[in-house]
Design an enzyme around this catalytic site. Structure first.
Site, mmCIF file in Angstrom:
data_model
loop_
_atom_site.group_PDB
_atom_site.id
_atom_site.type_symbol
_atom_site.label_atom_id
_atom_site.label_comp_id
_atom_site.label_asym_id
_atom_site.label_seq_id
_atom_site.Cartn_x
_atom_site.Cartn_y
_atom_site.Cartn_z
ATOM 1 N N GLN A 79 27.356 9.723 -1.204
ATOM 2 C CA GLN A 79 25.778 9.739 -1.322
ATOM 3 C C GLN A 79 25.648 10.353 0.390
ATOM 4 O OE1 GLN A 79 25.687 6.680 -4.535
ATOM 5 N NE2 GLN A 79 23.715 7.869 -4.405
ATOM 6 N N HIS A 80 23.917 10.885 0.020
ATOM 7 C CA HIS A 80 23.277 10.095 0.852
ATOM 8 C C HIS A 80 22.933 11.733 1.674
ATOM 9 C CE1 HIS A 80 21.152 7.461 -0.580
ATOM 10 N NE2 HIS A 80 22.410 6.283 -0.714
ATOM 11 N N ASP A 237 29.715 8.866 -4.907
ATOM 12 C CA ASP A 237 30.374 7.680 -5.176
ATOM 13 C C ASP A 237 30.261 6.905 -6.188
ATOM 14 O OD1 ASP A 237 29.112 6.368 -3.212
ATOM 15 O OD2 ASP A 237 30.656 6.444 -1.500
#
Length: 475
Positions: A79-80, A237
């Site tokens: 992520q991110h 994830d």
């Protein structure tokens, strides 16, 4: 190996350090082939997205000829991360990963400018941490304006790989909810925050609806997947792992890895103004409130190494307390803290100190879990223990002793890739992805009954954390 009962699907886990690919029988969940290839990550937490693509192709190739029979594929990714692409779809610069914290000043300013933590939580579901993508883009515009100006598309890691497969710029609500520019209240991109950070919505991918396909696999040199195979939306994830477990609302999950994570699916949109709980969307139509600690298995292993102990060499008893905040801490929010040991006596043993380190790490996770769980959750529901530490006896018994709950340890591993595979199978078969994973029995494994909660240890940890607050906040 027996012939597969159903069509084959591929689930991908593109994590920080490597890409894993599983070829799975959509009917039974049996993994018929697997592959894995590494990534390189720089010391400042950057990674070249082209490496992810190369690793995906290599992992698929390792699966052998069976991968050519895949009818659908889905990608779960870290992520991110901020992926910036030029007009030809090439990376403008290396991606800034989730654990890059250079954007802390931009994060603090954005939180203040949009009305403070409560306003952020109500609007976006989360108070952004420095991991969130919006803070990284703000940092890029301020410190590397040439790179920002050259950017023609902004993607998350899983978006990038999905787009390489299909040629279409798409994402899903789960991963989008960790950017800081997708409103969980409105379930759409937030124009005000995008204007504030100077990011045109035209640079962002289309957010797919639940069960909507991202496209089909296009012909790409070096890609062993069959042309025309369905490509599911993919997701982040954590959302993929929740799918991989087939979670129902209210089932608590505790993940023990380099960092610790607690989450549960909820039918209620979370909005925690303290910032402890990230109010993510899940990969379906529900929500995934989640909290994360920075110090988990590595912190315990480091203390074991200091004493020359095996990580299982714990001893009960004693009055020692350890707060293992070796890398600072996110939950509780103590970014400048270091590890703290108190209550040392002449008769304290190294094994007792090691057990106290386990206690400190688990205490932080259980305190966060209390904030994650809502009215959907039963107080007696077993904690699903996953991640690398879940196989450790000392970790499991510490969770049981400090939670007072039963614990279950799913046998299935590679849950992110399995969740992506369930999403691909659901698209192919017209089913619900979590129901597919439940049909695959991914959460089955040994169960352990509840034991009496260690109230003395919990009280000692709470008192230590409160009493040491000033010390733990010192820079």
């Amino acid at each position: 190996m027996a012939a597969p009962e159903g069509p084959l699907v591929v689930g991908v886990d593109s994590s920080t350090q490597s890409t894993k690919a599983l070829v799975v029988d959509a009917a039974t969940g049996e993994v018929v082939a697997r592959g894995q290839a590494p990534h390189t990550v720089s010391a400042d937490h950057e990674s070249d997205p082209e490496q992810w693509w190369g690793a995906l192709c290599a992992a698929l190739e390792q699966c052998g000829p069976v991968v050519h029979q895949a009818a659908a594929v889905s990608v779960g990714g870290q992520q991110h991360g901020l992926v910036t692409l030029d007009g030809q779809g090439r990376p403008v610069r290396p991606a800034l990963l989730w654990n890059d914290v250079r954007s802390a000043p931009q994060r603090d300013r954005l939180v203040e400018e949009l009305g403070g933590p409560k306003a952020w939580a109500e609007r976006f579901g989360s108070v952004p941490a420095t991991s969130f993508t919006v803070t990284k883009w703000a940092w890029l515009r301020e410190t590397e304006p040439e790179a920002a100006a050259a950017t023609r598309a902004v993607r998350l890691p899983h978006d990038y790989l999905t787009e390489r497969l299909t040629g279409q710029g798409t994402t899903d609500r789960g991963d989008a909810s960790g950017t800081g520019w997708w409103s969980t209240a409105d379930e759409e991109y937030d124009r005000e925050i995008l204007e504030r950070v100077g990011l045109s919505p035209d640079l962002l991918p289309r957010v797919l609806g639940h069960g909507e396909a991202a496209g089909t696999v296009r012909p790409v040199e070096g890609l062993p997947l069959p042309q025309g195979a369905l490509v599911a939306a993919g997701t982040g994830d954590n959302m993929a792992a929740a799918l991989g477990l087939g979670l129902r609302p209210g089932q608590p999950v505790l993940s023990l890895g380099t960092s610790g994570t607690v989450y549960a699916v909820s039918t209620r949109r979370p909005a925690d103004p303290t910032g402890t709980v990230a109010g993510f969307a899940d990969a379906r139509t529900d929500w995934l409130p989640l909290a994360c600690t920075l110090n988990c298995t590595l912190a315990v292993d480091r203390v074991a190494a200091l004493f020359g102990l095996d990580r299982e060499a714990v001893e009960p008893g004693g009055s020692v307390t350890v707060l293992p905040f070796l890398d600072g801490e996110r939950t509780p929010n103590l970014p400048y803290a270091s590890g703290l040991l108190t209550g040392l006596r002449h008769d304290t043993t190294p094994g007792q100190i090691l057990q106290a380190t386990y206690d400190g790490a688990v205490y932080s996770l259980l305190a966060a879990l209390d904030l994650v769980l809502d009215a959907d959750a039963s107080p007696d529901a077993p904690i699903l223990l996953i991640g690398g530490g879940a196989r450790g006896t000392a970790w499991r018994e510490t969770v049981r002793r400090l939670s007072g709950r039963p614990v279950a340890v799913p046998r299935a591993q590679e849950l992110v890739a399995l969740g992506a595979a369930a999403q691909a199978a659901a698209l192919l078969l017209g089913e619900d992805a979590a129901a597919v994973a439940r049909r695959w029995s991914t959460a089955e494994g040994p169960s352990y009954e509840a034991v009496e909660r260690d109230e003395e240890a919990l009280a000692r940890l709470a008192a230590t954390l409160t009493g040491a607050d000033t010390l733990l906040r010192q820079r």
